[in-house]
Design a protein around this motif. Structure first.
Motif, PDB file in Angstrom:
ATOM      1  N   MET A   1     -49.212 -30.265  46.538  1.00  0.00           N
ATOM      2  CA  MET A   1     -48.506 -30.888  45.308  1.00  0.00           C
ATOM      3  C   MET A   1     -47.113 -30.519  45.331  1.00  0.00           C
ATOM      4  SD  MET A   1     -49.760 -29.772  41.447  1.00  0.00           S
ATOM      5  CE  MET A   1     -48.954 -28.546  41.270  1.00  0.00           C
ATOM      6  N   PRO A   2     -46.293 -31.757  45.191  1.00  0.00           N
ATOM      7  CA  PRO A   2     -44.811 -31.439  45.376  1.00  0.00           C
ATOM      8  C   PRO A   2     -44.081 -30.784  44.177  1.00  0.00           C
ATOM      9  CG  PRO A   2     -45.392 -33.771  44.686  1.00  0.00           C
ATOM     10  CD  PRO A   2     -46.609 -33.156  44.684  1.00  0.00           C
ATOM     11  N   ILE A   3     -44.747 -30.506  43.112  1.00  0.00           N
ATOM     12  CA  ILE A   3     -44.062 -29.653  42.077  1.00  0.00           C
ATOM     13  C   ILE A   3     -45.069 -28.377  41.862  1.00  0.00           C
ATOM     14  CG2 ILE A   3     -43.472 -29.716  39.781  1.00  0.00           C
ATOM     15  CD1 ILE A   3     -42.457 -32.472  40.019  1.00  0.00           C
ATOM     16  N   ILE A  34     -34.603 -30.319  42.020  1.00  0.00           N
ATOM     17  CA  ILE A  34     -34.774 -30.035  43.403  1.00  0.00           C
ATOM     18  C   ILE A  34     -35.862 -30.670  43.843  1.00  0.00           C
ATOM     19  CG2 ILE A  34     -35.141 -28.324  45.035  1.00  0.00           C
ATOM     20  CD1 ILE A  34     -33.175 -26.304  43.595  1.00  0.00           C
ATOM     21  N   ASP A  35     -36.896 -30.676  42.889  1.00  0.00           N
ATOM     22  CA  ASP A  35     -38.249 -31.088  43.444  1.00  0.00           C
ATOM     23  C   ASP A  35     -38.580 -32.488  43.330  1.00  0.00           C
ATOM     24  OD1 ASP A  35     -39.759 -28.995  44.525  1.00  0.00           O
ATOM     25  OD2 ASP A  35     -40.637 -28.529  42.712  1.00  0.00           O
ATOM     26  N   LEU A  36     -37.223 -33.133  42.785  1.00  0.00           N
ATOM     27  CA  LEU A  36     -37.308 -34.458  42.755  1.00  0.00           C
ATOM     28  C   LEU A  36     -37.499 -35.180  44.262  1.00  0.00           C
ATOM     29  CD1 LEU A  36     -34.778 -35.740  39.782  1.00  0.00           C
ATOM     30  CD2 LEU A  36     -37.520 -35.930  39.951  1.00  0.00           C
ATOM     31  N   GLU A  37     -36.585 -34.231  44.978  1.00  0.00           N
ATOM     32  CA  GLU A  37     -36.596 -34.538  46.724  1.00  0.00           C
ATOM     33  C   GLU A  37     -38.241 -34.769  46.891  1.00  0.00           C
ATOM     34  OE1 GLU A  37     -35.317 -31.349  49.151  1.00  0.00           O
ATOM     35  OE2 GLU A  37     -33.978 -33.153  50.101  1.00  0.00           O
ATOM     36  N   SER A  38     -38.685 -33.731  46.779  1.00  0.00           N
ATOM     37  CA  SER A  38     -40.120 -33.647  47.258  1.00  0.00           C
ATOM     38  C   SER A  38     -41.244 -34.788  46.881  1.00  0.00           C
ATOM     39  CB  SER A  38     -40.964 -32.109  46.940  1.00  0.00           C
ATOM     40  OG  SER A  38     -40.246 -31.049  47.371  1.00  0.00           O
ATOM     41  N   VAL A  39     -40.820 -34.951  45.492  1.00  0.00           N
ATOM     42  CA  VAL A  39     -41.712 -36.454  45.110  1.00  0.00           C
ATOM     43  C   VAL A  39     -41.150 -37.468  45.567  1.00  0.00           C
ATOM     44  CG1 VAL A  39     -41.977 -37.540  43.068  1.00  0.00           C
ATOM     45  CG2 VAL A  39     -41.790 -34.967  42.811  1.00  0.00           C
ATOM     46  N   THR A  49     -41.585 -33.131  52.971  1.00  0.00           N
ATOM     47  CA  THR A  49     -41.028 -33.069  51.691  1.00  0.00           C
ATOM     48  C   THR A  49     -40.095 -32.377  51.373  1.00  0.00           C
ATOM     49  OG1 THR A  49     -42.680 -31.953  50.832  1.00  0.00           O
ATOM     50  CG2 THR A  49     -43.183 -34.294  50.795  1.00  0.00           C
ATOM     51  N   HIS A  50     -39.646 -31.210  52.011  1.00  0.00           N
ATOM     52  CA  HIS A  50     -38.699 -30.353  51.658  1.00  0.00           C
ATOM     53  C   HIS A  50     -37.600 -30.608  52.683  1.00  0.00           C
ATOM     54  CE1 HIS A  50     -42.569 -28.789  50.150  1.00  0.00           C
ATOM     55  NE2 HIS A  50     -41.842 -28.343  49.204  1.00  0.00           N
ATOM     56  N   ARG A  51     -36.280 -30.864  52.123  1.00  0.00           N
ATOM     57  CA  ARG A  51     -35.187 -31.274  53.051  1.00  0.00           C
ATOM     58  C   ARG A  51     -33.891 -30.734  52.662  1.00  0.00           C
ATOM     59  NH1 ARG A  51     -36.492 -36.854  55.939  1.00  0.00           N
ATOM     60  NH2 ARG A  51     -38.879 -36.655  55.908  1.00  0.00           N
ATOM     61  N   PHE A  53     -32.141 -30.581  49.786  1.00  0.00           N
ATOM     62  CA  PHE A  53     -31.970 -29.941  48.772  1.00  0.00           C
ATOM     63  C   PHE A  53     -32.767 -28.740  48.556  1.00  0.00           C
ATOM     64  CE2 PHE A  53     -30.383 -34.109  47.670  1.00  0.00           C
ATOM     65  CZ  PHE A  53     -28.956 -33.879  47.408  1.00  0.00           C
ATOM     66  N   HIS A  54     -33.722 -28.516  49.400  1.00  0.00           N
ATOM     67  CA  HIS A  54     -34.455 -27.152  49.618  1.00  0.00           C
ATOM     68  C   HIS A  54     -33.695 -26.124  50.332  1.00  0.00           C
ATOM     69  CE1 HIS A  54     -37.558 -29.390  47.514  1.00  0.00           C
ATOM     70  NE2 HIS A  54     -38.179 -28.429  46.925  1.00  0.00           N
ATOM     71  N   GLY A  55     -32.760 -26.356  50.661  1.00  0.00           N
ATOM     72  CA  GLY A  55     -31.896 -25.280  51.396  1.00  0.00           C
ATOM     73  C   GLY A  55     -30.709 -24.759  50.438  1.00  0.00           C
ATOM     74  N   ILE A 114     -33.790 -19.124  43.546  1.00  0.00           N
ATOM     75  CA  ILE A 114     -35.531 -18.863  43.076  1.00  0.00           C
ATOM     76  C   ILE A 114     -36.368 -19.757  43.673  1.00  0.00           C
ATOM     77  CG2 ILE A 114     -37.334 -18.254  41.561  1.00  0.00           C
ATOM     78  CD1 ILE A 114     -35.499 -16.264  39.942  1.00  0.00           C
ATOM     79  N   HIS A 115     -35.658 -21.228  43.456  1.00  0.00           N
ATOM     80  CA  HIS A 115     -36.722 -22.322  44.093  1.00  0.00           C
ATOM     81  C   HIS A 115     -36.698 -22.262  45.321  1.00  0.00           C
ATOM     82  CE1 HIS A 115     -38.746 -26.063  43.039  1.00  0.00           C
ATOM     83  NE2 HIS A 115     -38.266 -26.431  44.683  1.00  0.00           N
ATOM     84  N   VAL A 116     -35.531 -22.020  46.012  1.00  0.00           N
ATOM     85  CA  VAL A 116     -35.498 -22.298  47.488  1.00  0.00           C
ATOM     86  C   VAL A 116     -36.214 -21.023  48.245  1.00  0.00           C
ATOM     87  CG1 VAL A 116     -33.926 -22.109  49.528  1.00  0.00           C
ATOM     88  CG2 VAL A 116     -33.218 -23.563  47.686  1.00  0.00           C
ATOM     89  N   LEU A 118     -38.632 -19.195  46.772  1.00  0.00           N
ATOM     90  CA  LEU A 118     -40.228 -19.035  46.842  1.00  0.00           C
ATOM     91  C   LEU A 118     -40.859 -20.258  47.564  1.00  0.00           C
ATOM     92  CD1 LEU A 118     -40.631 -18.529  42.945  1.00  0.00           C
ATOM     93  CD2 LEU A 118     -40.947 -16.984  44.563  1.00  0.00           C
ATOM     94  N   ASP A 119     -39.760 -21.462  47.591  1.00  0.00           N
ATOM     95  CA  ASP A 119     -40.631 -22.499  48.630  1.00  0.00           C
ATOM     96  C   ASP A 119     -40.409 -22.038  50.043  1.00  0.00           C
ATOM     97  OD1 ASP A 119     -41.504 -24.268  46.566  1.00  0.00           O
ATOM     98  OD2 ASP A 119     -39.780 -25.694  46.917  1.00  0.00           O
ATOM     99  N   SER A 120     -39.416 -21.367  50.418  1.00  0.00           N
ATOM    100  CA  SER A 120     -39.375 -20.922  51.732  1.00  0.00           C
ATOM    101  C   SER A 120     -40.475 -20.238  52.179  1.00  0.00           C
ATOM    102  CB  SER A 120     -38.058 -20.020  51.882  1.00  0.00           C
ATOM    103  OG  SER A 120     -36.919 -20.744  51.495  1.00  0.00           O
TER     104      SER A 120
HETATM  105 ZN   LIG Z   1     -39.696 -27.526  45.720  1.00  0.00          ZN
END
Ligand SMILES: [Zn+2]
Length: 173
Positions: A1-3, A34-39, A49-51, A53-55, A114-116, A118-120
């Motif tokens: 799930m991307p979000i 940030i998750d619009l990138e994944s979507v 899906t994580h590029r 904007f996820h850094g 926090i997003h980066v 946790l996603d990392s």
């Molecule tokens: Zn994300």
């Protein structure tokens, strides 16, 4: 799930601890942007899906955009919402539309980083310190179950504190 809505959990906990100086709205807004990138890549059937904007570098750009565009946009939406409420509804559903610059900045910073972070831990395709290194040293720092549990518990505690404070405020005002 991307979000991942569970990411809102730590934000709710921070809001419970420092309610005045932390905008949960901007925290959530930054996470969603940030998750619009994944979507976007998810809809392209692209598995990575994580590029950018996820850094941390890309997320820094997103948090600036959140402060500059997200803050006035959210305030405008809250004003619209409040304007549609009846007097009786306002007692329970009114949302404070003014977001101070300080709380917007703090909310956006925590939302982005926090997003980066946790996603990392969750995703192998993230390069959090790109362009400096492609290594993700946070990957599987804890298991996914532990991560979900941490987000869930922090969120529940945050909501509980929020409910208790809101009820107390409305009863005694
Ligand atoms: Zn994300």
């Amino acid at each position: 799930m991307p979000i991942t809505p569970l990411h809102f959990g730590p934000g709710l906990a921070i809001k419970a601890i420092v309610p005045k100086n932390f905008s949960f709205t901007l925290f959530a807004f930054t996470q969603i942007v940030i998750d619009l990138e994944s979507v976007y890549f998810f809809l392209q059937d692209d598995l990575r899906t994580h590029r950018f904007f996820h850094g941390y570098v890309g997320a820094t750009i997103v948090l600036i955009v959140s402060i500059v565009i997200g803050k006035p946009l959210c305030q405008w939406l809250f004003n619209k919402w409040n304007g549609k409420l009846s007097k009786g509804q306002k007692k329970w559903l009114y949302i404070e539309s003014k977001i101070s610059m300080k709380s917007a900045i703090i909310g956006s910073i925590f939302g982005a980083y926090i997003h980066v972070f946790l996603d990392s831990i969750m995703h192998i395709d993230i390069k959090p310190f790109s362009p400096f290194t492609d290594t993700n040293m946070m990957y599987r720092l804890m298991t996914l179950n532990q991560l979900d549990l941490f987000c869930l518990i922090s969120g529940i505690l945050g909501v509980l504190v929020f409910i208790i404070c809101s009820v107390k405020k409305r009863i005694y005002q």
